[in-house]
Design a protein around this motif. Structure first.
Motif, PDB file in Angstrom:
ATOM      1  N   ALA A  69       0.747  -1.187   0.120  1.00  0.00           N
ATOM      2  CA  ALA A  69       0.085   0.002  -0.045  1.00  0.00           C
ATOM      3  C   ALA A  69       0.815   1.283  -0.171  1.00  0.00           C
ATOM      4  N   GLU A  70       1.874   1.311   0.697  1.00  0.00           N
ATOM      5  CA  GLU A  70       2.865   2.354   0.864  1.00  0.00           C
ATOM      6  C   GLU A  70       3.743   2.755  -0.319  1.00  0.00           C
ATOM      7  N   ARG A  71       4.048   1.256  -0.942  1.00  0.00           N
ATOM      8  CA  ARG A  71       4.600   1.481  -2.236  1.00  0.00           C
ATOM      9  C   ARG A  71       3.946   1.960  -3.356  1.00  0.00           C
ATOM     10  N   ILE A  72       2.537   1.980  -3.525  1.00  0.00           N
ATOM     11  CA  ILE A  72       1.541   2.190  -4.353  1.00  0.00           C
ATOM     12  C   ILE A  72       1.427   4.039  -4.180  1.00  0.00           C
ATOM     13  N   VAL A  73       1.194   4.564  -2.931  1.00  0.00           N
ATOM     14  CA  VAL A  73       1.189   6.006  -2.904  1.00  0.00           C
ATOM     15  C   VAL A  73       2.347   6.812  -2.876  1.00  0.00           C
ATOM     16  N   GLY A  74       3.559   5.811  -2.661  1.00  0.00           N
ATOM     17  CA  GLY A  74       4.852   6.528  -2.552  1.00  0.00           C
ATOM     18  C   GLY A  74       5.254   6.939  -4.093  1.00  0.00           C
ATOM     19  N   ASN A  75       6.734   7.228  -4.303  1.00  0.00           N
ATOM     20  CA  ASN A  75       7.205   7.543  -5.379  1.00  0.00           C
ATOM     21  C   ASN A  75       7.691   6.230  -6.199  1.00  0.00           C
ATOM     22  N   SER A  76       6.788   5.341  -6.264  1.00  0.00           N
ATOM     23  CA  SER A  76       7.305   4.096  -6.909  1.00  0.00           C
ATOM     24  C   SER A  76       7.019   4.009  -8.638  1.00  0.00           C
ATOM     25  N   SER A  77       7.630   3.312  -9.365  1.00  0.00           N
ATOM     26  CA  SER A  77       7.568   3.085 -10.576  1.00  0.00           C
ATOM     27  C   SER A  77       6.104   2.579 -10.941  1.00  0.00           C
ATOM     28  N   SER A  78       5.752   2.797 -12.178  1.00  0.00           N
ATOM     29  CA  SER A  78       4.483   2.079 -12.616  1.00  0.00           C
ATOM     30  C   SER A  78       4.352   0.670 -12.388  1.00  0.00           C
ATOM     31  N   GLU A  79       5.824  -0.148 -12.817  1.00  0.00           N
ATOM     32  CA  GLU A  79       6.020  -1.581 -12.690  1.00  0.00           C
ATOM     33  C   GLU A  79       5.604  -1.899 -11.168  1.00  0.00           C
ATOM     34  N   ILE A  80       6.346  -1.007 -10.222  1.00  0.00           N
ATOM     35  CA  ILE A  80       6.073  -1.470  -8.844  1.00  0.00           C
ATOM     36  C   ILE A  80       4.464  -1.168  -8.236  1.00  0.00           C
ATOM     37  N   ILE A  81       3.984  -0.039  -8.757  1.00  0.00           N
ATOM     38  CA  ILE A  81       2.501   0.032  -8.407  1.00  0.00           C
ATOM     39  C   ILE A  81       1.785  -1.205  -8.969  1.00  0.00           C
ATOM     40  N   LEU A  82       1.925  -1.611 -10.259  1.00  0.00           N
ATOM     41  CA  LEU A  82       1.241  -2.622 -10.724  1.00  0.00           C
ATOM     42  C   LEU A  82       1.317  -3.989 -10.030  1.00  0.00           C
ATOM     43  N   HIS A  83       2.576  -4.262  -9.499  1.00  0.00           N
ATOM     44  CA  HIS A  83       2.920  -5.403  -8.834  1.00  0.00           C
ATOM     45  C   HIS A  83       2.350  -5.337  -7.268  1.00  0.00           C
ATOM     46  N   SER A  84       2.311  -4.350  -6.694  1.00  0.00           N
ATOM     47  CA  SER A  84       1.520  -4.053  -5.398  1.00  0.00           C
ATOM     48  C   SER A  84       0.198  -4.409  -5.389  1.00  0.00           C
ATOM     49  N   GLU A  85      -0.373  -3.663  -6.489  1.00  0.00           N
ATOM     50  CA  GLU A  85      -1.790  -3.850  -6.961  1.00  0.00           C
ATOM     51  C   GLU A  85      -2.155  -5.254  -7.118  1.00  0.00           C
ATOM     52  N   GLN A  86      -1.570  -5.758  -7.846  1.00  0.00           N
ATOM     53  CA  GLN A  86      -1.762  -7.237  -7.908  1.00  0.00           C
ATOM     54  C   GLN A  86      -1.656  -8.250  -6.690  1.00  0.00           C
ATOM     55  N   GLU A  87      -0.356  -8.024  -5.955  1.00  0.00           N
ATOM     56  CA  GLU A  87      -0.256  -8.592  -4.689  1.00  0.00           C
ATOM     57  C   GLU A  87      -1.449  -8.345  -3.811  1.00  0.00           C
ATOM     58  N   ILE A  88      -2.008  -7.369  -3.703  1.00  0.00           N
ATOM     59  CA  ILE A  88      -3.078  -7.026  -2.714  1.00  0.00           C
ATOM     60  C   ILE A  88      -4.494  -7.739  -3.383  1.00  0.00           C
ATOM     61  N   LEU A  89      -4.533  -7.621  -4.504  1.00  0.00           N
ATOM     62  CA  LEU A  89      -5.754  -8.316  -5.261  1.00  0.00           C
ATOM     63  C   LEU A  89      -5.807  -9.984  -5.181  1.00  0.00           C
ATOM     64  N   LYS A  90      -4.267 -10.310  -5.154  1.00  0.00           N
ATOM     65  CA  LYS A  90      -4.306 -11.828  -5.202  1.00  0.00           C
ATOM     66  C   LYS A  90      -4.674 -12.366  -3.844  1.00  0.00           C
ATOM     67  N   ARG A  91      -4.008 -11.534  -2.856  1.00  0.00           N
ATOM     68  CA  ARG A  91      -3.938 -12.051  -1.543  1.00  0.00           C
ATOM     69  C   ARG A  91      -5.566 -11.679  -0.722  1.00  0.00           C
ATOM     70  N   ILE A  92      -6.165 -10.718  -1.307  1.00  0.00           N
ATOM     71  CA  ILE A  92      -7.587 -10.396  -0.852  1.00  0.00           C
ATOM     72  C   ILE A  92      -8.511 -11.855  -1.201  1.00  0.00           C
ATOM     73  N   LYS A  93      -8.233 -12.183  -2.440  1.00  0.00           N
ATOM     74  CA  LYS A  93      -9.251 -13.118  -3.152  1.00  0.00           C
ATOM     75  C   LYS A  93      -8.650 -14.442  -2.597  1.00  0.00           C
ATOM     76  N   ASN A  94      -7.688 -14.725  -2.304  1.00  0.00           N
ATOM     77  CA  ASN A  94      -7.205 -15.918  -1.399  1.00  0.00           C
ATOM     78  C   ASN A  94      -7.651 -16.061  -0.240  1.00  0.00           C
ATOM     79  N   ASP A  95      -7.726 -14.874   0.623  1.00  0.00           N
ATOM     80  CA  ASP A  95      -8.154 -14.808   1.934  1.00  0.00           C
ATOM     81  C   ASP A  95      -9.765 -15.317   1.778  1.00  0.00           C
ATOM     82  N   LEU A  96     -10.449 -14.496   0.772  1.00  0.00           N
ATOM     83  CA  LEU A  96     -12.035 -14.863   0.689  1.00  0.00           C
ATOM     84  C   LEU A  96     -12.225 -16.151   0.390  1.00  0.00           C
ATOM     85  N   LEU A  97     -11.284 -16.876  -0.637  1.00  0.00           N
ATOM     86  CA  LEU A  97     -11.680 -18.350  -0.924  1.00  0.00           C
ATOM     87  C   LEU A  97     -11.456 -19.213   0.083  1.00  0.00           C
TER      88      LEU A  97
END
Lengths: 227, 152
Positions: B80-108
Motif C-alpha cells: 500500500a505504501e509503495r502504491i502511494v509512494g514515489n514508486s515506478s508504474s511497474e512496482i505500483i502494478l505489482h503491489s496492486e496485483q499482490e493485494i488483489l491476489k491475497r484478498i481473493k485468496n483470503d476470501l476463498l
C-alpha cells in the motif's frame, strides 16, 4: 568468543530464523512455496554445518530472488537484516584465514550497534518522540498494534512518554555497553526483551529472531577490540 | 537492467539507514468490495482483516514461531505504501496485483467459493491532524474478475 565460534553460532541462529520465516510461506502460493522450500532446506543444512560457505552463497542468491519476486523486502527491516547477516557471513567465508574475514564480520557488529544508535538518534531529534506523541500515534492509528484493545494504550500519555524516553536512552547509550563483556551481556538481554515486546505488541516476530542472530558478532567484536 | 534493479533492492540491506519509526506516517487500511459486475457502481467497502478485539498471551507466544497471516498483512501495508509512494508504474502494478491476489485468496479460504464475479480494493490512509484522526482515500484499484480467464 573466537571468530570461528561466533561465525558458527551466527550460522545456527540465522539458519533457525530462516527456517521459521520459510515455514510461514509454505501454506500459500506455489511460486512462493517452491522458493521457500529451497530456503528451508538450505537453512537446515546451514544449521547442521554442511558446506556452510557454499550454503551461504546459495542462500544469498535465493535471497536476491525473493527480493525480486516481492519487488523489495517481504518483511521490511527484518528481511533486510537477514540479507545483511547473510552477506557478512558469506564474505567472512570468502575471506577465510585473512584479515578481511574480521572486517566482514566486524561490519555486521558495527551495523548492529548502528541499528540501535541511529534509531535512538533520529527519535531524539524528533520533538514528537520526545513528548511521547509519536508512540501515542503508533498505538492509536498505525498498522502495527495486533488488537483493538492495544489501541487504548494511546490514552496513557505519561506512560508512553516514559516508554519513549526509555527506548531513546537505551538505543543511544547502547554503544557504551561495549566497555565490558558484562555490560554488553546486560545490554543484549535488554535489547532482546525490547524486540520480544515489539513481537508481542506489534507482531514483529521475525525481527526478534534475526536481530538475536546478529548478537554473536557483537560479542566477538567486543572481546576483539576491548579485551 | 534486471541486475541493476536487484542491486538497487539489495543496497538498503547492505548499507541500512536504521531510521525505524523516524516519524509516524499516515497509515494504510485496505478495504475491498465484492461486485456482481465490472461496471457496478454502488459498492460496500469492507475492511480487509480487521483487528481482533484482543489477542491472548498464549497466542502472542505462539506467534513468535508461527505468524504467517500477520506477516502477510505487514507485506500488504508495504505494498500500500509503495502504491502511494514515489514508486515506478511497474512496482505500483505489482503491489496492486499482490493485494488483489491475497484478498481473493483470503476470501476463498473463508468462503470456499465466491459468488461475486469481481473484486476491487481501495486504500484509506489514516493520519492525525492536530488532535483528530482523519481518513483519506488515496487509491482505488482496478476491478478484477474473480472467476474465468480474466481472474488469472
Amino acid at each position: 568468543m573466537t571468530l570461528e565460534a561466533a561465525i558458527r553460532l551466527t550460522e545456527i541462529l540465522m539458519g533457525f530464523a530462516f527456517v521459521q520465516q520459510s515455514i510461514e510461506h509454505l501454506t500459500v502460493f506455489s511460486n512462493e512455496r517452491r522458493l521457500f522450500l529451497a530456503r528451508l532446506a538450505l537453512a537446515v543444512l546451514l544449521i547442521i554445518g554442511v558446506q556452510t560457505a557454499w550454503i551461504s552463497f546459495l542462500l544469498l542468491l535465493l535471497g536476491l530472488a525473493i527480493l525480486t519476486i516481492f519487488q523489495g523486502p517481504y518483511n521490511g527491516g527484518a528481511d533486510r537484516m537477514g540479507l545483511l547477516v547473510l552477506s557478512c557471513l558469506f564474505l567472512a567465508h570468502l575471506a577465510q584465514g585473512s584479515r578481511w574475514q574480521e572486517l566482514a564480520f566486524g561490519y555486521l557488529a558495527l551495523q548492529l550497534i548502528l541499528s540501535y544508535f541511529i534509531s535512538g538518534g533520529v527519535k531524539l531529534l524528533n520533538p514528537e518522540w520526545r513528548n511521547g506523541q509519536a508512540l501515542r500515534d503508533v498505538f492509536q492509528f498505525s498498522a502495527y498494534p495486533v488488537s483493538k484493545s492495544l489501541r487504548q494504550l494511546s490514552q496513557s500519555a505519561r506512560l508512553l512518554q516514559s516508554m519513549s524516553w526509555a527506548v531513546i536512552l537505551f538505543e543511544l547509550l547502547f554503544p557504551l555497553a561495549l566497555i565490558s563483556s558484562g555490560s554488553l551481556t546486560v545490554a543484549l538481554i535488554i535489547a532482546a526483551i525490547f524486540h520480544l515486546t515489539n513481537a508481542f505488541l506489534f507482531g514483529l516476530n521475525r525481527f526478534f529472531w534475526i536481530w538475536v542472530a546478529a548478537y554473536p558478532s557483537i560479542i566477538w567484536f567486543q572481546a576483539r577490540i576491548f579485551s | 537492467m534486471k541486475l541493476l534493479q536487484t542491486i538497487k533492492l539489495l543496497l538498503p540491506a547492505l548499507i541500512p539507514s536504521w531510521n525505524f519509526f523516524e516519524s509516524i506516517a499516515p497509515s494504510p487500511r485496505i478495504q475491498y468490495s465484492l461486485l456482481n459486475s465490472a461496471s457496478q457502481t454502488n459498492k460496500d467497502w469492507l475492511e480487509f482483516r480487521p483487528r481482533p478485539q484482543s489477542v491472548p498471551f498464549t497466542k502472542m507466544l505462539k506467534r513468535m514461531l508461527w505468524n504467517p497471516r500477520w506477516n502477510e498483512s505487514l507485506f500488504l501495508v508495504s505494498c500500500a505504501e509503495r502504491i502511494v509512494g514515489n514508486s515506478s508504474s511497474e512496482i505500483i502494478l505489482h503491489s496492486e496485483q499482490e493485494i488483489l491476489k491475497r484478498i481473493k485468496n483470503d476470501l476463498l479460504q473463508k468462503h470456499q467459493s465466491l459468488t461475486a464475479t469481481h473484486l476491487q480494493f481501495r486504500l484509506v490512509f489514516v493520519q492525525r491532524q492536530n488532535k483528530t484522526l482523519t481518513e483519506e482515500v488515496a487509491f482505488i484499484s482496478r476491478v478484477q474478475a474473480t472467476i474465468g480467464e480474466e481472474a488469472r
